[in-house]
Design a protein around this motif. Structure first.
Motif, PDB file in Angstrom:
ATOM      1  N   GLU A 218       4.344  -0.931  -9.155  1.00 34.55           N
ATOM      2  CA  GLU A 218       5.783  -0.684  -9.024  1.00 34.55           C
ATOM      3  C   GLU A 218       6.041   0.648  -8.315  1.00 34.55           C
ATOM      4  O   GLU A 218       6.946   0.765  -7.481  1.00 34.55           O
ATOM      5  CB  GLU A 218       6.468  -0.684 -10.389  1.00 34.55           C
ATOM      6  CG  GLU A 218       6.577  -2.054 -11.039  1.00 34.55           C
ATOM      7  CD  GLU A 218       5.326  -2.462 -11.816  1.00 34.55           C
ATOM      8  OE1 GLU A 218       5.311  -3.558 -12.404  1.00 34.55           O
ATOM      9  OE2 GLU A 218       4.348  -1.672 -11.827  1.00 34.55           O
ATOM     10  N   GLU A 219       5.227   1.640  -8.670  1.00 35.16           N
ATOM     11  CA  GLU A 219       5.402   2.963  -8.056  1.00 35.16           C
ATOM     12  C   GLU A 219       5.176   2.910  -6.552  1.00 35.16           C
ATOM     13  O   GLU A 219       5.874   3.587  -5.778  1.00 35.16           O
ATOM     14  CB  GLU A 219       4.443   3.961  -8.701  1.00 35.16           C
ATOM     15  CG  GLU A 219       4.597   5.383  -8.173  1.00 35.16           C
ATOM     16  CD  GLU A 219       3.604   6.346  -8.788  1.00 35.16           C
ATOM     17  OE1 GLU A 219       3.494   7.470  -8.269  1.00 35.16           O
ATOM     18  OE2 GLU A 219       2.947   5.975  -9.785  1.00 35.16           O
TER      19      GLU A 219
ATOM     20  N   ALA B 267      14.057  -1.577  -7.069  1.00 33.87           N
ATOM     21  CA  ALA B 267      14.516  -0.491  -7.940  1.00 33.87           C
ATOM     22  C   ALA B 267      14.896   0.728  -7.116  1.00 33.87           C
ATOM     23  O   ALA B 267      15.852   1.447  -7.444  1.00 33.87           O
ATOM     24  CB  ALA B 267      13.430  -0.134  -8.955  1.00 33.87           C
TER      25      ALA B 267
ATOM     26  N   THR C 192       0.367  -9.521  -7.680  1.00 32.01           N
ATOM     27  CA  THR C 192       0.611  -8.076  -7.637  1.00 32.01           C
ATOM     28  C   THR C 192       1.776  -7.720  -6.732  1.00 32.01           C
ATOM     29  O   THR C 192       2.441  -6.696  -6.922  1.00 32.01           O
ATOM     30  CB  THR C 192      -0.643  -7.336  -7.143  1.00 32.01           C
ATOM     31  OG1 THR C 192      -1.008  -7.838  -5.848  1.00 32.01           O
ATOM     32  CG2 THR C 192      -1.796  -7.510  -8.104  1.00 32.01           C
TER      33      THR C 192
ATOM     34  N   ASN D 104       9.403  -5.416  -7.163  1.00 36.12           N
ATOM     35  CA  ASN D 104      10.284  -4.856  -8.194  1.00 36.12           C
ATOM     36  C   ASN D 104      10.515  -3.371  -7.948  1.00 36.12           C
ATOM     37  O   ASN D 104      11.636  -2.861  -8.108  1.00 36.12           O
ATOM     38  CB  ASN D 104       9.671  -5.064  -9.582  1.00 36.12           C
ATOM     39  CG  ASN D 104       9.758  -6.497 -10.051  1.00 36.12           C
ATOM     40  OD1 ASN D 104      10.593  -7.262  -9.574  1.00 36.12           O
ATOM     41  ND2 ASN D 104       8.887  -6.883 -10.974  1.00 36.12           N
ATOM     42  N   GLY D 105       9.454  -2.668  -7.544  1.00 39.42           N
ATOM     43  CA  GLY D 105       9.600  -1.248  -7.238  1.00 39.42           C
ATOM     44  C   GLY D 105      10.477  -1.014  -6.022  1.00 39.42           C
ATOM     45  O   GLY D 105      11.282  -0.077  -5.992  1.00 39.42           O
TER      46      GLY D 105
ATOM     47  N   GLY E  28       5.716   0.373  -4.497  1.00 35.65           N
ATOM     48  CA  GLY E  28       6.890  -0.229  -3.865  1.00 35.65           C
ATOM     49  C   GLY E  28       8.066   0.724  -3.822  1.00 35.65           C
ATOM     50  O   GLY E  28       8.769   0.845  -2.807  1.00 35.65           O
ATOM     51  N   ARG E  29       8.269   1.414  -4.924  1.00 35.37           N
ATOM     52  CA  ARG E  29       9.385   2.368  -4.997  1.00 35.37           C
ATOM     53  C   ARG E  29       9.194   3.512  -3.993  1.00 35.37           C
ATOM     54  O   ARG E  29      10.128   3.885  -3.274  1.00 35.37           O
ATOM     55  CB  ARG E  29       9.498   2.916  -6.418  1.00 35.37           C
ATOM     56  CG  ARG E  29      10.680   3.857  -6.626  1.00 35.37           C
ATOM     57  CD  ARG E  29      10.919   4.118  -8.101  1.00 35.37           C
ATOM     58  NE  ARG E  29       9.733   4.632  -8.776  1.00 35.37           N
ATOM     59  CZ  ARG E  29       8.999   3.946  -9.654  1.00 35.37           C
ATOM     60  NH1 ARG E  29       9.336   2.703  -9.969  1.00 35.37           N
ATOM     61  NH2 ARG E  29       7.946   4.485 -10.223  1.00 35.37           N
TER      62      ARG E  29
ATOM     63  N   ARG F 117       5.242  -7.286  -8.377  1.00 33.82           N
ATOM     64  CA  ARG F 117       5.488  -6.002  -9.027  1.00 33.82           C
ATOM     65  C   ARG F 117       5.827  -4.925  -8.002  1.00 33.82           C
ATOM     66  O   ARG F 117       6.664  -4.053  -8.251  1.00 33.82           O
ATOM     67  CB  ARG F 117       4.271  -5.605  -9.864  1.00 33.82           C
ATOM     68  CG  ARG F 117       4.044  -6.547 -11.057  1.00 33.82           C
ATOM     69  CD  ARG F 117       2.757  -6.243 -11.790  1.00 33.82           C
ATOM     70  NE  ARG F 117       2.715  -4.864 -12.273  1.00 33.82           N
ATOM     71  CZ  ARG F 117       1.610  -4.296 -12.763  1.00 33.82           C
ATOM     72  NH1 ARG F 117       0.478  -4.987 -12.818  1.00 33.82           N
ATOM     73  NH2 ARG F 117       1.635  -3.054 -13.187  1.00 33.82           N
ATOM     74  N   ARG F 118       5.204  -4.980  -6.844  1.00 32.44           N
ATOM     75  CA  ARG F 118       5.574  -4.034  -5.787  1.00 32.44           C
ATOM     76  C   ARG F 118       7.012  -4.285  -5.326  1.00 32.44           C
ATOM     77  O   ARG F 118       7.766  -3.339  -5.054  1.00 32.44           O
ATOM     78  CB  ARG F 118       4.603  -4.160  -4.610  1.00 32.44           C
ATOM     79  CG  ARG F 118       3.221  -3.581  -4.905  1.00 32.44           C
ATOM     80  CD  ARG F 118       2.413  -3.419  -3.625  1.00 32.44           C
ATOM     81  NE  ARG F 118       1.249  -2.578  -3.861  1.00 32.44           N
ATOM     82  CZ  ARG F 118       0.012  -3.019  -4.004  1.00 32.44           C
ATOM     83  NH1 ARG F 118      -0.227  -4.319  -3.947  1.00 32.44           N
ATOM     84  NH2 ARG F 118      -0.991  -2.185  -4.207  1.00 32.44           N
TER      85      ARG F 118
END
Length: 332
Positions: free
Chosen positions: A297-298, A86, A76, A82-83, A300-301, A79-80
């Motif tokens: 992802e959200e 981004a 998991t 990646n956020g 992390g972003r 994916r964080r």
């Protein structure tokens, strides 16, 4: 104007050798906690900046942000990350990743490899709780820090309500008629913090108790991190007399272990056994697994956007809670 502090100054201040200073800064696991604290205190006191980082920081307009996460042990986290990347986009910011062992499996001081002052302009801590000594040091250094998936007083954080996620699963399984319900979570070697798995269990257990169907103590199990330990623990759980008819696993990898154990034991899913997980990634989709979807992802972003905002204009710490969603699929 005084000359910048050197590694020799740090060694003198800390009362250790130059090689010990180098180890404490570059390979913290190879020195004792007491020695590491002395070196870091000297570094902070003198404002020492290691030479390569001083050169990097001298490049005008380029900031450096550290991300500390259990990158290789938790799917998991990717994916964080990646956020996080981004959110950086094309901005002149370097992102440095520090891989930390899973906190649930580590008995060493948490965040022992925390970078020293001068190396970073800001820090994002993902899925690793702060112990009080680290929290105090970050506060003393005034290093802008945002936590993801964990909370600590006085720090910005982006997280979900794990207890609410446990409740969502309990309500879903109860609505399908299950009355003997079990839980499989990730085992811990330290109890210095409350893990996401423990919070998910707390919400699950509370909802079941309120409905008049509290889980039996023997139906609450824990396994080491990874698929094989999960299969072993699930096999033992499902082989016991009066086995449960539904299992909530604290993450999707653990749920995959439950499904594998059920298949080996000849149990049909979901006719004989319902299985639910937590996270909702590609693994859950492939297994057609009922699970709780996290906005990975959200999160992390949102954390990186908050940190970049703090670098521009420090503000009062705030907590952001993102919503969870139960995704029903074939396994229930």
């Amino acid at each position: 104007m005084p000359s910048p502090a050197t590694i020799y100054d740090v060694a003198t201040e800390a009362g250790v050798s130059i090689s010990t200073v180098s180890l404490a800064l570059n390979s913290p696991g190879r020195v004792s906690a007491g020695t590491r604290r002395k070196v870091l205190a000297a570094v902070d006191s003198l404002g020492f900046v290691p030479k390569p980082d001083a050169v990097a920081r001298a490049r005008r307009g380029v900031g450096r942000v550290g991300v500390i996460a259990p990158y290789t042990s938790h799917p998991t986290v990717a994916r964080r990350l990646n956020g996080i990347l981004a959110a950086v986009g094309g901005r002149p910011v370097e992102v440095v990743l520090f891989d930390q062992e899973s906190a649930a499996q580590s008995s060493a001081p948490l965040l022992a490899s925390l970078p020293v002052t001068g190396r970073l302009d800001g820090l994002v801590v993902v899925s690793l709780p702060l112990d009080e000594s680290v929290a105090g040091r970050l506060t003393g250094l005034r290093l802008p820090t945002v936590l993801v998936d964990v909370r600590h007083p006085g720090f910005d954080s982006v997280h979900t309500d794990d207890a609410e996620g446990g409740r969502l699963v309990a309500e879903h399984l109860l609505a399908r008629g299950h009355r003997r319900l079990a839980f499989l979570g990730e085992a811990q070697r330290t109890h210095l913090y409350v893990s996401p798995s423990q919070r998910r269990l707390a919400g699950y257990r509370a909802a079941l108790a309120e409905a008049g169907h509290p889980p039996a103590q023997d139906d609450i199990r824990f396994a080491g991190h990874g698929l094989r330990p999960a299969i072993a623990a699930a096999t033992d759980l499902l082989s016991a007399p009066g086995r449960p008819t539904a299992v909530f696993a604290g993450d999707d990898t653990l749920a995959a272990g439950v499904l594998a154990a059920a298949r080996t034991l000849g149990l049909d899913v979901p006719a004989d056994l319902a299985v639910a997980g937590f996270d909702d990634g590609e693994l859950a989709e492939a297994l057609e697994l009922t699970t709780v979807r996290q906005p990975l992802e959200e999160s992390g972003r949102a954390a990186m956007e908050r940190l970049l905002g703090l670098l521009d204009a420090p503000g009062t710490p705030r907590e952001v809670t993102l919503s969870l969603e139960l995704v029903p699929r074939r396994t229930t």
